[in-house]
Structure formats: C-alpha cells, structure tokens
Motif scaffolding. Structure first.
Motif, PDB file in Angstrom:
ATOM      1  N   THR A 178       2.278 -22.540   1.875  1.00 23.67           N
ATOM      2  CA  THR A 178       2.777 -23.283   0.714  1.00 23.67           C
ATOM      3  C   THR A 178       2.183 -24.686   0.666  1.00 23.67           C
ATOM      4  OG1 THR A 178       4.858 -22.037   0.738  1.00 23.67           O
ATOM      5  CG2 THR A 178       4.857 -24.154  -0.416  1.00 23.67           C
ATOM      6  N   GLN A 179       2.179 -25.367   1.801  1.00 23.63           N
ATOM      7  CA  GLN A 179       1.621 -26.715   1.882  1.00 23.63           C
ATOM      8  C   GLN A 179       0.126 -26.705   1.553  1.00 23.63           C
ATOM      9  OE1 GLN A 179       0.977 -28.364   5.823  1.00 23.63           O
ATOM     10  NE2 GLN A 179       1.802 -30.350   5.168  1.00 23.63           N
ATOM     11  N   ALA A 180      -0.584 -25.687   2.057  1.00 21.59           N
ATOM     12  CA  ALA A 180      -2.022 -25.601   1.830  1.00 21.59           C
ATOM     13  C   ALA A 180      -2.335 -25.395   0.353  1.00 21.59           C
ATOM     14  CB  ALA A 180      -2.617 -24.475   2.672  1.00 21.59           C
ATOM     15  N   ARG A 181      -1.583 -24.530  -0.314  1.00 20.51           N
ATOM     16  CA  ARG A 181      -1.824 -24.301  -1.742  1.00 20.51           C
ATOM     17  C   ARG A 181      -1.517 -25.553  -2.562  1.00 20.51           C
ATOM     18  NH1 ARG A 181      -0.049 -17.934  -2.932  1.00 20.51           N
ATOM     19  NH2 ARG A 181      -1.556 -17.055  -1.437  1.00 20.51           N
ATOM     20  N   HIS A 182      -0.492 -26.274  -2.162  1.00 21.92           N
ATOM     21  CA  HIS A 182      -0.176 -27.532  -2.837  1.00 21.92           C
ATOM     22  C   HIS A 182      -1.317 -28.532  -2.653  1.00 21.92           C
ATOM     23  CE1 HIS A 182       2.205 -30.873  -4.377  1.00 21.92           C
ATOM     24  NE2 HIS A 182       1.846 -31.566  -3.311  1.00 21.92           N
ATOM     25  N   TYR A 183      -1.866 -28.624  -1.460  1.00 21.21           N
ATOM     26  CA  TYR A 183      -2.957 -29.551  -1.163  1.00 21.21           C
ATOM     27  C   TYR A 183      -4.190 -29.251  -2.009  1.00 21.21           C
ATOM     28  CZ  TYR A 183      -6.628 -31.916   1.559  1.00 21.21           C
ATOM     29  OH  TYR A 183      -7.692 -32.697   1.945  1.00 21.21           O
ATOM     30  N   LEU A 184      -4.465 -27.965  -2.233  1.00 21.24           N
ATOM     31  CA  LEU A 184      -5.648 -27.545  -2.981  1.00 21.24           C
ATOM     32  C   LEU A 184      -5.385 -27.376  -4.477  1.00 21.24           C
ATOM     33  CD1 LEU A 184      -7.069 -24.887  -0.488  1.00 21.24           C
ATOM     34  CD2 LEU A 184      -7.909 -27.207  -0.846  1.00 21.24           C
ATOM     35  N   PRO A 187      -1.936 -22.319  -7.495  1.00 19.62           N
ATOM     36  CA  PRO A 187      -0.599 -21.796  -7.795  1.00 19.62           C
ATOM     37  C   PRO A 187       0.077 -21.264  -6.533  1.00 19.62           C
ATOM     38  CG  PRO A 187      -2.248 -20.920  -9.309  1.00 19.62           C
ATOM     39  CD  PRO A 187      -3.001 -21.603  -8.215  1.00 19.62           C
ATOM     40  N   GLN A 188       1.385 -21.351  -6.504  1.00 18.59           N
ATOM     41  CA  GLN A 188       2.104 -20.866  -5.324  1.00 18.59           C
ATOM     42  C   GLN A 188       2.252 -19.343  -5.337  1.00 18.59           C
ATOM     43  OE1 GLN A 188       2.989 -22.360  -2.581  1.00 18.59           O
ATOM     44  NE2 GLN A 188       2.281 -24.393  -3.232  1.00 18.59           N
ATOM     45  N   ASP A 189       2.222 -18.742  -6.536  1.00 18.95           N
ATOM     46  CA  ASP A 189       2.349 -17.290  -6.596  1.00 18.95           C
ATOM     47  C   ASP A 189       0.961 -16.661  -6.698  1.00 18.95           C
ATOM     48  OD1 ASP A 189       1.828 -18.334  -9.075  1.00 18.95           O
ATOM     49  OD2 ASP A 189       3.022 -16.850 -10.170  1.00 18.95           O
ATOM     50  N   GLY A 190       0.907 -15.377  -6.520  1.00 17.03           N
ATOM     51  CA  GLY A 190      -0.368 -14.665  -6.606  1.00 17.03           C
ATOM     52  C   GLY A 190      -0.936 -14.339  -5.236  1.00 17.03           C
ATOM     53  N   THR A 191      -1.864 -13.407  -5.235  1.00 15.25           N
ATOM     54  CA  THR A 191      -2.551 -12.985  -4.018  1.00 15.25           C
ATOM     55  C   THR A 191      -3.958 -13.567  -4.046  1.00 15.25           C
ATOM     56  OG1 THR A 191      -1.294 -10.923  -3.937  1.00 15.25           O
ATOM     57  CG2 THR A 191      -3.349 -11.003  -2.687  1.00 15.25           C
ATOM     58  N   PHE A 192      -4.286 -14.331  -3.011  1.00 14.05           N
ATOM     59  CA  PHE A 192      -5.546 -15.072  -3.006  1.00 14.05           C
ATOM     60  C   PHE A 192      -6.550 -14.483  -2.017  1.00 14.05           C
ATOM     61  CE2 PHE A 192      -2.671 -18.040  -4.941  1.00 14.05           C
ATOM     62  CZ  PHE A 192      -3.449 -18.684  -5.896  1.00 14.05           C
ATOM     63  N   ILE A 193      -7.723 -14.154  -2.549  1.00 15.24           N
ATOM     64  CA  ILE A 193      -8.867 -13.736  -1.740  1.00 15.24           C
ATOM     65  C   ILE A 193      -9.758 -14.962  -1.595  1.00 15.24           C
ATOM     66  CG2 ILE A 193     -10.863 -12.204  -1.620  1.00 15.24           C
ATOM     67  CD1 ILE A 193      -9.298 -10.440  -3.743  1.00 15.24           C
ATOM     68  N   ILE A 246     -10.496 -17.212 -11.047  1.00 16.64           N
ATOM     69  CA  ILE A 246     -11.327 -17.752  -9.962  1.00 16.64           C
ATOM     70  C   ILE A 246     -11.144 -19.259  -9.883  1.00 16.64           C
ATOM     71  CG2 ILE A 246     -13.655 -17.979  -9.019  1.00 16.64           C
ATOM     72  CD1 ILE A 246     -14.457 -15.482 -10.508  1.00 16.64           C
ATOM     73  N   HIS A 247     -10.923 -19.760  -8.679  1.00 19.14           N
ATOM     74  CA  HIS A 247     -10.767 -21.185  -8.413  1.00 19.14           C
ATOM     75  C   HIS A 247     -11.997 -21.650  -7.629  1.00 19.14           C
ATOM     76  CE1 HIS A 247      -6.471 -20.808  -9.527  1.00 19.14           C
ATOM     77  NE2 HIS A 247      -6.593 -19.622  -8.947  1.00 19.14           N
ATOM     78  N   TYR A 259      -8.305 -21.902   4.458  1.00 23.57           N
ATOM     79  CA  TYR A 259      -7.958 -20.659   5.160  1.00 23.57           C
ATOM     80  C   TYR A 259      -6.454 -20.392   5.134  1.00 23.57           C
ATOM     81  CZ  TYR A 259     -12.733 -20.887   6.959  1.00 23.57           C
ATOM     82  OH  TYR A 259     -14.102 -20.943   7.069  1.00 23.57           O
ATOM     83  N   ARG A 260      -5.652 -21.442   5.236  1.00 17.10           N
ATOM     84  CA  ARG A 260      -4.209 -21.264   5.228  1.00 17.10           C
ATOM     85  C   ARG A 260      -3.686 -20.840   3.861  1.00 17.10           C
ATOM     86  NH1 ARG A 260      -2.627 -26.689   8.818  1.00 17.10           N
ATOM     87  NH2 ARG A 260      -3.513 -25.912  10.795  1.00 17.10           N
TER      88      ARG A 260
END
Length: 355
Positions: A178-184, A187-193, A246-247, A259-260
């Motif tokens: 959660t912290q890593a997604r906020h930093y970048l 979105p908090q939801d979804g499946t990230f590759i 795509i991000h 990675y997190r």
C-alpha cells in the motif's frame, strides 16, 4: 593496497552498470575501486542517472567516439598508470578489447566477466572474443553456470570461475504494498504486472503489451525504465487499446517501491544473461514470469515461477494468469535469492581474485 579499475562500455542505468557501482559501494577498506566508462562524460551521465553523483570521485570517462578508436586505449593506459591500478576488471567485448590494448607491456592482474553469451552467436564477436581471451593471464569469470557452459561450447575456453551476480538483499526486501503504490502514485486496487529495464527491442516489452491486451481489465502493467523504443511501445499500447492500463514510470530512483507495488514481475526478454532485476524482484518476494533464455532458468524460484518462450504473447498471458492466481509465499522466494545472490558474497569473491 589493491586498486581495481572496473571497465564498462558506458554508465547508463542498467543491470551491469548497477553491478559495478555495487563493487565500489561494498568494497572492503583495503580495496580501492574505480570505474572507467569508455563512452560518455561525467555531467551527461549524472544528468541521466543522478545516483552517479555520489560516486563522481571514482568515475573516469574516456568519451570514446563511435567505432574503434586506438587513442582510447592510450587514454586507458594512462589512467592505469596514473591511478597506480593493480587489477583490471573488464565487462563485455568492447572493454575487453581496450583493456588488452592498454595492458600491452604492463604487468597487471586482469579479470574479465562475461555476463551473457547471446552476443557470441555473431561470428565476428565470437572470433574476436576468442582471440582476446587467448592469453593465460586473464581470469575468465562467468556469472552463471549456463553462461559458463556456453563459453566452453562457443569459445572452446572454460571459465576459470563462476561468480553469481549479487544484489543488496538488505535493501531489496519484502515491504508494504500500500505504501509503495502511494509513493509511485499508483491506484490501490487492481492487479499489477511489473516490467523493468531499458526500453529496447531485446527486452521484449512489446510482447508484454500484446499479452496485456488479452488479460482481464483489472490487470495493469507498470514499466520502470526508458529507452529508444519508448514512443513505439506507447503507440503499440494505443493501437491495442491498453494505453490506459499501462503506467510508464521512466527512470525510477528507488526501485524498492516498484517491486513492492507489483503483484508479479515479468521479464519477456529476447536476450538476457543474468539480469539483476530478476534477483531484485525475488528478493522483494515477488513471483516471476520470464522467458526461458540465458541464465534466467538458473535463478528463478521453481515453486512460484513460470518460464515461457520469447515472442509468444498467448503463452505469456496464460503464465501470468496462472501465477497471479496461486498462493505465493513471499518469504520463501526472498530466502531463495538471499542464500546465493547477495552483493557482499559477490564482492568478496571478486576481491579474492584481485589480491
């Protein structure tokens, strides 16, 4: 006092370049390590890769023009003499060539590491590498068993040592998603590759984009890195209707958060040796989907990895769906990497060769 000069083609962000920086960062107190880049200059390199600024006193740029340039060998020879270098450590063919020329008549320890073998499929590169490695005064190192096997088959010369590439397993470790997604700003939801590396053809990001187009809408792709294929890849994403999924992060200053933030790391490369990103992702507890090439099969945790053929989007998408739906033990993945691929072990092994 041992004084080692690491010689690389350039200092742009990449796995090999990060590796030599770590050989400086983790050098023991009695071991002084410098890096000579055949191409480029200090100011341009730091602008493209800000992390280099903290190493600027250890960096030497020769600003080599395109093509073979004998003056560069003379410049390198002067550096070796002026810095009282005792050990030369070259990486890949260009640095090997200029190291051999610069060392004519000088008595220095020479270590050469081959980080992959796919370039030896080119007859010109294979013959030149074989010729340059004829000297018994070079300690040839392979960074993986599969690379050592290929060197024996293609060059007729056995590697003197196998030293695994290492990463800082204290830095790359399991952390809060959660912290890593906020930093970048993800979105908090979804499946990230996640995919990382230079945006160049051999990294196969186009295959990943094709695979994404056949995956469910909640699957999103996060790409860390930049390169000459950037515009083409973004155009492909628009053509396939997946641009909004795509991000593009570009250069990512702190890859721990990358990675997190992701659920699975994907490496759809067409050519590879032993990529550091593969190790970093697993040290961070992430499962892997990658192509079965180079040293990738040697260093993927079998219980959570899927290996596929290059240039096969359908197989890639199926493997990603399989891995994402499995129960993954992050700690077992991280422990797999920690046991043999820590940077401190790698640094100590190389330093032992230079004494």
């Amino acid at each position: 006092m041992v004084r080692t000069l690491q010689i690389v083609q350039h200092l742009r962000p990449g796995g090999l370049e990060k590796l030599v920086l770590n050989l400086v960062r983790f050098a023991s107190p009695h071991h002084h390590v410098y890096i000579a880049s055949l191409e480029g200059n200090l100011s341009a390199a730091i602008k493209a890769w800000p992390e280099l600024a903290m190493f600027k006193d250890k960096l030497i740029f020769l600003n080599k023009p395109q093509g073979v340039h004998l003056k560069t060998a003379y410049q390198l020879r002067k550096v070796i003499q002026e810095f009282n270098i005792t050990t030369i450590h070259s990486h890949h063919l260009g640095p090997l060539l200029y190291s051999r020329l610069a060392l004519i008549g000088l008595n220095r320890t020479h270590i050469h590491t081959e980080h992959d073998s796919w370039h030896l499929q080119d007859p010109k590169q294979k013959n030149m590498t074989r010729w340059l490695l004829k000297s018994k005064n070079i300690a040839l190192v392979a960074d993986a068993p599969s690379v050592a096997k290929d060197l024996q088959q293609l060059l007729g010369r056995a590697a003197n040592h196998i030293i695994y590439n290492g990463i800082d397993c204290h830095f790359f470790c399991i952390g809060d998603q959660t912290q890593a997604r906020h930093y970048l700003n993800l979105p908090q939801d979804g499946t990230f590759i996640g995919s990382a590396g230079r945006l160049v053809s051999e990294k196969g990001i186009d295959t990943m984009i094709h695979a994404l187009s056949s995956l469910p809408a909640q699957y999103q792709l996060v790409v860390a890195g930049d390169g000459y294929e950037s515009l083409n890849l973004k155009q492909l994403a628009r053509q396939l209707g997946v641009a909004k999924r795509i991000h593009w992060l570009g250069y990512c200053e702190d890859m721990r958060y990358f990675y997190r933030a992701i659920n699975v790391f994907c490496m759809p490369s067409r050519h590879e040796g032993l990529p550091l990103a593969l190790l970093e992702a697993q040290a961070s507890g992430k499962p892997i989907v990658a192509t079965r090439i180079g040293a990738i099969p040697d260093f993927t945790y079998p219980d959570s990895s899927q290996l596929v053929l290059p240039d096969d989007p359908k197989q890639l998408s199926q493997a990603l769906q399989h891995v994402i739906t499995q129960n993954i033990c992050e700690h077992k993945i991280a422990q797999f990497i920690q046991q043999f691929a820590d940077v401190r072990t790698m640094t100590a092994a190389y330093e032992a060769l230079g004494r």
